[in-house]
Each structure stands twice: as structure tokens, then as C-alpha cells.
Enzyme design. Structure first.
Site, PDB file in Angstrom:
ATOM      1  N   LYS A  67     -29.690  28.322 -39.157  1.00 35.29           N
ATOM      2  CA  LYS A  67     -30.943  28.073 -39.893  1.00 35.29           C
ATOM      3  C   LYS A  67     -30.682  27.580 -41.207  1.00 35.29           C
ATOM      4  O   LYS A  67     -29.810  28.215 -41.991  1.00 35.29           O
ATOM      5  CB  LYS A  67     -31.810  29.060 -39.676  1.00 35.29           C
ATOM      6  CG  LYS A  67     -33.123  28.999 -40.295  1.00 35.29           C
ATOM      7  CD  LYS A  67     -34.181  28.789 -39.059  1.00 35.29           C
ATOM      8  CE  LYS A  67     -35.388  27.970 -39.717  1.00 35.29           C
ATOM      9  NZ  LYS A  67     -35.944  27.094 -38.901  1.00 35.29           N
ATOM     10  N   ILE A  68     -31.250  26.677 -41.797  1.00 36.89           N
ATOM     11  CA  ILE A  68     -31.004  26.209 -43.367  1.00 36.89           C
ATOM     12  C   ILE A  68     -31.739  27.562 -44.260  1.00 36.89           C
ATOM     13  O   ILE A  68     -32.827  27.799 -43.939  1.00 36.89           O
ATOM     14  CB  ILE A  68     -31.541  24.881 -43.691  1.00 36.89           C
ATOM     15  CG1 ILE A  68     -31.041  23.662 -42.728  1.00 36.89           C
ATOM     16  CG2 ILE A  68     -31.488  24.496 -45.143  1.00 36.89           C
ATOM     17  CD1 ILE A  68     -29.440  23.415 -43.453  1.00 36.89           C
TER      18      ILE A  68
ATOM     19  N   ASN B 203     -20.514  31.439 -46.691  1.00 34.02           N
ATOM     20  CA  ASN B 203     -20.524  30.870 -45.267  1.00 34.02           C
ATOM     21  C   ASN B 203     -19.117  30.574 -44.889  1.00 34.02           C
ATOM     22  O   ASN B 203     -18.348  30.344 -45.501  1.00 34.02           O
ATOM     23  CB  ASN B 203     -21.423  29.570 -45.375  1.00 34.02           C
ATOM     24  CG  ASN B 203     -21.583  28.948 -44.087  1.00 34.02           C
ATOM     25  OD1 ASN B 203     -21.715  29.467 -43.282  1.00 34.02           O
ATOM     26  ND2 ASN B 203     -21.568  27.582 -44.067  1.00 34.02           N
TER      27      ASN B 203
ATOM     28  N   HIS C  54     -17.087  27.725 -42.397  1.00 34.25           N
ATOM     29  CA  HIS C  54     -17.538  26.360 -41.868  1.00 34.25           C
ATOM     30  C   HIS C  54     -16.428  25.891 -41.101  1.00 34.25           C
ATOM     31  O   HIS C  54     -15.228  26.050 -41.639  1.00 34.25           O
ATOM     32  CB  HIS C  54     -18.126  25.501 -42.990  1.00 34.25           C
ATOM     33  CG  HIS C  54     -18.214  24.046 -42.356  1.00 34.25           C
ATOM     34  ND1 HIS C  54     -19.599  23.813 -41.693  1.00 34.25           N
ATOM     35  CD2 HIS C  54     -17.535  22.833 -42.159  1.00 34.25           C
ATOM     36  CE1 HIS C  54     -19.546  22.516 -41.263  1.00 34.25           C
ATOM     37  NE2 HIS C  54     -18.368  22.012 -41.657  1.00 34.25           N
TER      38      HIS C  54
HETATM   39  C1  GRF Z   1     -18.077  29.451 -36.200  1.00 32.28           C
HETATM   40  O1  GRF Z   1     -17.114  28.555 -35.725  1.00 32.28           O
HETATM   41  C2  GRF Z   1     -18.411  29.150 -37.768  1.00 32.28           C
HETATM   42  O2  GRF Z   1     -17.533  28.076 -38.344  1.00 32.28           O
HETATM   43  C3  GRF Z   1     -19.684  28.273 -37.505  1.00 32.28           C
HETATM   44  O3  GRF Z   1     -20.455  28.769 -36.286  1.00 32.28           O
HETATM   45  C4  GRF Z   1     -19.364  29.328 -35.440  1.00 32.28           C
HETATM   46  C5  GRF Z   1     -20.013  30.790 -35.259  1.00 32.28           C
HETATM   47  O4  GRF Z   1     -19.099  31.249 -34.232  1.00 32.28           O
HETATM   48  N1  GRF Z   1     -20.498  27.973 -38.725  1.00 32.28           N
HETATM   49  P1  GRF Z   1     -19.279  32.990 -33.871  1.00 32.28           P
HETATM   50  O5  GRF Z   1     -20.778  33.027 -33.682  1.00 32.28           O
HETATM   51  O6  GRF Z   1     -18.856  33.741 -35.124  1.00 32.28           O
HETATM   52  O7  GRF Z   1     -18.380  33.315 -32.788  1.00 32.28           O
END
Ligand code: GRF
Length: 187
Positions: A89-90, A105, A107
Site C-alpha cells: 500500500k502507498i 523500505n 525494494h
Molecule cells: C520483497 O522482495 C521486497 O523487495 C518487496 O516485496 C517482497 C516481499 O517479500 N518490496 P516478503 O513478503 O518479505 O517475503
């Protein structure tokens, strides 16, 4: 050392949540996972909170005031830092304003490349030689806040989306805890 109380936001599987919980069992790890918030009632990651007796909140994002409910809970648990681990969610500007430089975060790309969704698909389409993950602060622009650290690997011939995801997540499980240590090293 006084450990910071951290809240982890999830939407899905929660493998990054799991790695942070695991590392926070070490006494000298700077944070303690004190609260988990999910915007999906069926997120598998909630199980990690349950298993480890960590309080959790599932929010109904259809309610207009859902972020206020989160803020209330976060205040009640005296949370000082938030980690977004696959939270889809943003986050609103108002929320970010309340937690400036305290939301982090992870990414699945080497930012600033491939911000947003469908990263693996786009990375393969662009014939990138390398990819990886980035841990960064959250600001008002999507995947654009100050970078804390990146980890990378070389893409091999034959790597598909599934393989890229597996390799990237393996790195993420090291990168997120490392970033936590880096954030608090000089604090
Ligand atoms: C991760 O790969 C992260 O980079 C992205 O969402 C994924 C979440 O994976 N934002 P998890 O739920 O921690 O297994």
C-alpha cells in the site's frame, strides 16, 4: 544499548519479516520487532508474528481512517522506526510527515533503476547484466528516498523471473538486517 522498538509492515509472505525477527533475537541487534501490521487479512507473514508472540494488527484499508488506526497503535507500542517489508500500500504524505526519516523500505532492484512494480519482468526485458536489492528511506516519491545500502549479483543466462526473485530475496534477507545495523551504527 537501548534497542529501538520497530514495527514491520507486510502484505504477503513475510520472508523479510522472518529474517528481521530472527536477527532481533541477538541482544546487540539495534531493533526489536515489537509490532507487525498487515493490510491483508490472509498475509502468510502474520504467522511469523503469531509464532513469535509479536502483537499484530490487520488493517482494513477500505476504511478511510485506517492510517489513523495504525498511528494510534504505533504510538501505543512506542514504536520509533518502521520497516516496510513487502507492504503493497502507498503510504500517505501525512503519515510520512509523522515519521520523517523513520520509515525504511526494501525494494527488489538496484535503485534508482526499476522503481515500482513488476521489477523482475522489466529487468529481464531490459537485458540487465546485474540486479539486486536496495534498502532506502521512504519519502513522498515512490522508491526515491535516500539509499542506505544495495546488494547486487550478476544475472546468468537462463535466469527467469522465478530465479531472479529467489536470488534477490536471498540477498534481501541479508541486506535488511545489515541496513538496520548501519542505520544505528553512529546513533
Ligand atoms: C520483497 O522482495 C521486497 O523487495 C518487496 O516485496 C517482497 C516481499 O517479500 N518490496 P516478503 O513478503 O518479505 O517475503
Amino acid at each position: 544499548m537501548v534497542r529501538k522498538k520497530a514495527c514491520i509492515f507486510i502484505s504477503g509472505y513475510g520472508s523479510n519479516l522472518k529474517s528481521l525477527i530472527h536477527r532481533s533475537r541477538e541482544n546487540n541487534f539495534p531493533i526489536n520487532v515489537s509490532l507487525v501490521i498487515s493490510d491483508k487479512f490472509n498475509a502468510k507473514g502474520i504467522l511469523h508474528a503469531k509464532k513469535n508472540s509479536i502483537p499484530y494488527l490487520i488493517v482494513n484499508t477500505k476504511k478511510r481512517n485506517f492510517e489513523n488506526l495504525i498511528l494510534k497503535k504505533i504510538k501505543r507500542y512506542k514504536i520509533s522506526v518502521i520497516f516496510l517489508a513487502g507492504y503493497m500500500k502507498i503510504i500517505s504524505k501525512n503519515f510520512i510527515f509523522n515519521f520523517r526519516n523513520k520509515i525504511v523500505n526494501i525494494h527488489p532492484s538496484l535503485l534508482p533503476k526499476f522503481k515500482g512494480l513488476n521489477t523482475y519482468q522489466r529487468i529481464l526485458k531490459q537485458n540487465e547484466k546485474q540486479t539486486g536489492c536496495t534498502v532506502h528511506y521512504v519519502n513522498e516519491k515512490l522508491d526515491s528516498g535516500r539509499i542506505i545500502l544495495k546488494k547486487s549479483f550478476f544475472i546468468k543466462k537462463g535466469d527467469n523471473e522465478k530465479i531472479l526473485k529467489k536470488k534477490t530475496q536471498k540477498l534481501e534477507h541479508k541486506a535488511f538486517p545489515e541496513a538496520v545495523i548501519k542505520i544505528y551504527r553512529y546513533n
